[in-house]
Design a protein around this motif. Sequence first.
Motif, PDB file in Angstrom:
ATOM      1  N   ALA A  29       0.834  -1.206   0.000  1.00  0.00           N
ATOM      2  CA  ALA A  29       0.000   0.000   0.000  1.00  0.00           C
ATOM      3  C   ALA A  29       0.865   1.251   0.000  1.00  0.00           C
ATOM      4  N   THR A  30       1.950   1.225   0.785  1.00  0.00           N
ATOM      5  CA  THR A  30       2.864   2.373   0.840  1.00  0.00           C
ATOM      6  C   THR A  30       3.563   2.578  -0.499  1.00  0.00           C
ATOM      7  N   PHE A  31       3.996   1.480  -1.116  1.00  0.00           N
ATOM      8  CA  PHE A  31       4.680   1.567  -2.414  1.00  0.00           C
ATOM      9  C   PHE A  31       3.741   2.125  -3.481  1.00  0.00           C
ATOM     10  N   ILE A  32       2.509   1.639  -3.500  1.00  0.00           N
ATOM     11  CA  ILE A  32       1.539   2.118  -4.490  1.00  0.00           C
ATOM     12  C   ILE A  32       1.221   3.588  -4.261  1.00  0.00           C
ATOM     13  N   SER A  33       1.107   3.982  -3.001  1.00  0.00           N
ATOM     14  CA  SER A  33       0.838   5.390  -2.679  1.00  0.00           C
ATOM     15  C   SER A  33       1.960   6.286  -3.181  1.00  0.00           C
ATOM     16  N   ALA A  34       3.211   5.862  -2.950  1.00  0.00           N
ATOM     17  CA  ALA A  34       4.355   6.656  -3.404  1.00  0.00           C
ATOM     18  C   ALA A  34       4.417   6.697  -4.928  1.00  0.00           C
ATOM     19  N   ALA A  35       4.188   5.541  -5.577  1.00  0.00           N
ATOM     20  CA  ALA A  35       4.222   5.496  -7.035  1.00  0.00           C
ATOM     21  C   ALA A  35       3.124   6.368  -7.638  1.00  0.00           C
ATOM     22  N   ASN A  36       1.951   6.347  -7.023  1.00  0.00           N
ATOM     23  CA  ASN A  36       0.842   7.164  -7.499  1.00  0.00           C
ATOM     24  C   ASN A  36       1.174   8.650  -7.404  1.00  0.00           C
ATOM     25  N   ALA A  37       1.807   9.043  -6.291  1.00  0.00           N
ATOM     26  CA  ALA A  37       2.180  10.450  -6.113  1.00  0.00           C
ATOM     27  C   ALA A  37       3.217  10.881  -7.148  1.00  0.00           C
TER      28      ALA A  37
END
Length: 206
Positions: A29-37
């Motif tokens: 979830a953290t990785f996806i959040s960072a990638a999305n940003a």
Amino acid sequence: MQALLALSRAIDRLNAFVGKYSIWLIFAATFISAANAIVRKAFDTSSNAFLEVQWYLFAWSFLIAAGYTLLHREHVRIDVINSRLSKKAQVWIDIIGFAFFLTPLCLTILWLSMPVVIQMYQSGEMSGNPGGLIRWPVWTAIPVGITLLLLQGISELIKRIAFLTGDGPDPMGKLSDKSAEEELAEALRAEADRKQAEALAAQAKA
């Protein structure tokens, strides 16, 4: 009782395994959040799917880890009165809580959630947001997580009954196994103590 204790140990191992690896859902979830940003800032584009998969993963992580949390007795407790009681009284309070509160609550949630999950799976209901995800995978986390919590409640109930009958150890103490962070901190402290002892020994010889 020994058969029940064997069942309890099997449930403990199951929830220990699930809890140990559920942390990877938080990482995802953290990785996806960072990638999305990064994608949103760099390319001025995004999708609701990125946002929804984050709370899908977060929902799964805390729901399936509920049994692991109970195993380690880390749920919020109000011990102002309970801690002043005898060990036997504390065990009886837990038995009543597991038997008459936790178990019926888990069974009620399972009874109410399963038809919803089945309906969503059969209908293929999608998120109302543009680009959103299908709904049933995140709803499935409810019966899965509650089942693990129910099983752990049964395990804890067995351990407390075994303690009262003299067939098991004290179930109220802190578990002896340490997390990876605690083991690392302990190893660093031991290494620092060793170096300090060597330095003192060298000064004494000088």
